[in-house]
Motif scaffolding. Structure first.
Motif, mmCIF file in Angstrom:
data_model
loop_
_atom_site.group_PDB
_atom_site.id
_atom_site.type_symbol
_atom_site.label_atom_id
_atom_site.label_comp_id
_atom_site.label_asym_id
_atom_site.label_seq_id
_atom_site.Cartn_x
_atom_site.Cartn_y
_atom_site.Cartn_z
ATOM 1 N N GLY A 241 -4.908 11.254 4.636
ATOM 2 C CA GLY A 241 -4.646 12.088 5.806
ATOM 3 C C GLY A 241 -4.218 11.262 7.002
ATOM 4 N N SER A 242 -3.760 11.956 8.026
ATOM 5 C CA SER A 242 -3.252 11.270 9.216
ATOM 6 C C SER A 242 -4.357 10.506 9.951
ATOM 7 C CB SER A 242 -2.562 12.246 10.158
ATOM 8 O OG SER A 242 -3.478 13.226 10.601
ATOM 9 N N THR A 243 -5.577 11.039 9.972
ATOM 10 C CA THR A 243 -6.683 10.343 10.631
ATOM 11 C C THR A 243 -6.988 9.037 9.914
ATOM 12 O OG1 THR A 243 -7.607 12.439 11.381
ATOM 13 C CG2 THR A 243 -9.081 10.526 11.390
ATOM 14 N N ALA A 244 -7.050 9.090 8.600
ATOM 15 C CA ALA A 244 -7.306 7.883 7.815
ATOM 16 C C ALA A 244 -6.166 6.884 7.967
ATOM 17 C CB ALA A 244 -7.500 8.239 6.341
ATOM 18 N N GLU A 245 -4.955 7.374 7.993
ATOM 19 C CA GLU A 245 -3.810 6.470 8.143
ATOM 20 C C GLU A 245 -3.832 5.765 9.501
ATOM 21 O OE1 GLU A 245 1.015 6.245 7.518
ATOM 22 O OE2 GLU A 245 0.026 8.195 7.447
ATOM 23 N N LYS A 246 -4.212 6.483 10.541
ATOM 24 C CA LYS A 246 -4.286 5.865 11.872
ATOM 25 C C LYS A 246 -5.355 4.781 11.939
ATOM 26 C CE LYS A 246 -2.622 9.930 14.292
ATOM 27 N NZ LYS A 246 -2.998 11.092 15.092
ATOM 28 N N ALA A 247 -6.409 4.928 11.152
ATOM 29 C CA ALA A 247 -7.511 3.957 11.153
ATOM 30 C C ALA A 247 -7.333 2.865 10.116
ATOM 31 C CB ALA A 247 -8.828 4.681 10.898
ATOM 32 N N MET A 248 -6.332 2.997 9.258
ATOM 33 C CA MET A 248 -6.136 2.052 8.159
ATOM 34 C C MET A 248 -5.759 0.667 8.689
ATOM 35 S SD MET A 248 -3.608 2.434 4.849
ATOM 36 C CE MET A 248 -2.101 2.121 5.739
ATOM 37 N N PRO A 249 -6.445 -0.371 8.220
ATOM 38 C CA PRO A 249 -6.092 -1.723 8.640
ATOM 39 C C PRO A 249 -4.864 -2.217 7.878
ATOM 40 C CG PRO A 249 -7.841 -1.826 7.042
ATOM 41 C CD PRO A 249 -7.579 -0.360 7.307
ATOM 42 N N GLU A 250 -4.413 -3.401 8.240
ATOM 43 C CA GLU A 250 -3.386 -4.077 7.441
ATOM 44 C C GLU A 250 -4.132 -4.918 6.411
ATOM 45 O OE1 GLU A 250 0.030 -7.446 7.857
ATOM 46 O OE2 GLU A 250 -0.020 -5.864 9.361
ATOM 47 N N PHE A 251 -3.721 -4.807 5.162
ATOM 48 C CA PHE A 251 -4.371 -5.537 4.080
ATOM 49 C C PHE A 251 -3.548 -6.786 3.749
ATOM 50 C CE2 PHE A 251 -5.229 -1.012 3.522
ATOM 51 C CZ PHE A 251 -6.608 -1.002 3.474
ATOM 52 N N ARG A 252 -4.207 -7.934 3.800
ATOM 53 C CA ARG A 252 -3.540 -9.185 3.410
ATOM 54 C C ARG A 252 -4.462 -10.014 2.540
ATOM 55 N NH1 ARG A 252 -0.498 -11.774 8.624
ATOM 56 N NH2 ARG A 252 0.797 -9.990 9.134
ATOM 57 N N GLN A 253 -3.867 -10.720 1.610
ATOM 58 C CA GLN A 253 -4.623 -11.663 0.792
ATOM 59 C C GLN A 253 -4.467 -13.053 1.384
ATOM 60 O OE1 GLN A 253 -2.772 -10.619 -2.996
ATOM 61 N NE2 GLN A 253 -4.800 -10.072 -3.753
ATOM 62 N N LEU A 254 -5.569 -13.767 1.423
ATOM 63 C CA LEU A 254 -5.620 -15.131 1.935
ATOM 64 C C LEU A 254 -5.860 -16.070 0.765
ATOM 65 C CD1 LEU A 254 -6.027 -17.317 4.171
ATOM 66 C CD2 LEU A 254 -8.417 -16.588 4.243
ATOM 67 N N PHE A 255 -5.056 -17.104 0.663
ATOM 68 C CA PHE A 255 -5.177 -18.097 -0.400
ATOM 69 C C PHE A 255 -5.618 -19.415 0.220
ATOM 70 C CE2 PHE A 255 -2.372 -14.861 -1.834
ATOM 71 C CZ PHE A 255 -2.539 -14.774 -3.196
ATOM 72 N N VAL A 256 -6.688 -19.992 -0.320
ATOM 73 C CA VAL A 256 -7.238 -21.238 0.205
ATOM 74 C C VAL A 256 -7.521 -22.217 -0.929
ATOM 75 C CG1 VAL A 256 -8.276 -20.166 2.255
ATOM 76 C CG2 VAL A 256 -9.622 -20.375 0.158
ATOM 77 N N VAL B 255 0.845 -1.192 0.000
ATOM 78 C CA VAL B 255 0.000 0.000 0.000
ATOM 79 C C VAL B 255 0.881 1.243 0.000
ATOM 80 C CG1 VAL B 255 -1.944 -1.112 1.165
ATOM 81 C CG2 VAL B 255 -0.205 0.017 2.525
ATOM 82 N N ASP B 256 0.311 2.340 -0.471
ATOM 83 C CA ASP B 256 0.996 3.630 -0.449
ATOM 84 C C ASP B 256 0.077 4.631 0.241
ATOM 85 O OD1 ASP B 256 2.329 5.990 -0.822
ATOM 86 O OD2 ASP B 256 2.139 5.993 -3.012
ATOM 87 N N PRO B 257 0.237 4.799 1.552
ATOM 88 C CA PRO B 257 -0.646 5.702 2.281
ATOM 89 C C PRO B 257 -0.261 7.181 2.166
ATOM 90 C CG PRO B 257 0.863 4.649 3.798
ATOM 91 C CD PRO B 257 1.137 4.069 2.431
ATOM 92 N N SER B 258 0.641 7.510 1.260
ATOM 93 C CA SER B 258 1.130 8.888 1.184
ATOM 94 C C SER B 258 0.060 9.898 0.765
ATOM 95 C CB SER B 258 2.311 8.975 0.211
ATOM 96 O OG SER B 258 1.900 8.666 -1.111
ATOM 97 N N MET B 259 -1.036 9.438 0.186
ATOM 98 C CA MET B 259 -2.070 10.351 -0.305
ATOM 99 C C MET B 259 -3.267 10.477 0.640
ATOM 100 S SD MET B 259 -0.686 11.463 -3.019
ATOM 101 C CE MET B 259 -1.982 12.335 -3.839
#
Length: 109
Positions: A68-83, A62-66
Motif C-alpha cells: 500500500g501507499s502508506t507502506a511504500e512511503k515508509a519503505m527504506p532503501e535496501f542495500r547489501q554491504l560486503f566486507v 525491490v518490487d513495491p507494486s504489491m
C-alpha cells in the motif's frame, strides 16, 4: 546463513575475494539521499573501527507494486554491504564474528 557466492559474484560490479573470505549483510537505509549518505558513512566508519574493509554496496532490487501507499512511503532503501577482514587474515567463523560485532555496534548508534 550460507552465502550464495556464485549469485553474488554475478550481481555486483566489484571484485569479491574467495568464498568464505567476505561477509554480506543487509542495511535498511533512509530514502532521503543526505540521511542515507550519513548512514552509509557511519556504517563504513564502524566497519573500519572493527577491522573490516568495505568491499562495496549493492542496491537490492525491490518490487513495491504489491504494498500500500502508506507502506511504500515508509519503505527504506535496501542495500547489501560486503566486507572482508582489513588484514586479509580472517575468514569463516572468525570473519562472521567481526561482522557480528560491527552489526551490533551499528545498532547501538
Amino acid at each position: 546463513m550460507q552465502v550464495p557466492d556464485a549469485f553474488l559474484r554475478s550481481a555486483v560490479d566489484f571484485t569479491l575475494p574467495p568464498a568464505g573470505s567476505y561477509a554480506v549483510g543487509i542495511a535498511f537505509l533512509p530514502r532521503d539521499a543526505s540521511a542515507r549518505d550519513e548512514a552509509v558513512d557511519g556504517i563504513e566508519k564502524i566497519c573500519a573501527a572493527e577491522g573490516l574493509a568495505v568491499l562495496g554496496w549493492r542496491s537490492v532490487p525491490v518490487d513495491p507494486s504489491m504494498i500500500g501507499s502508506t507502506a511504500e512511503k515508509a519503505m527504506p532503501e535496501f542495500r547489501q554491504l560486503f566486507v572482508a577482514d582489513l588484514a586479509g587474515e580472517r575468514s569463516g567463523i572468525e570473519l562472521d564474528r567481526l561482522a557480528y560485532v560491527a552489526r551490533s555496534a551499528s545498532n547501538t548508534r
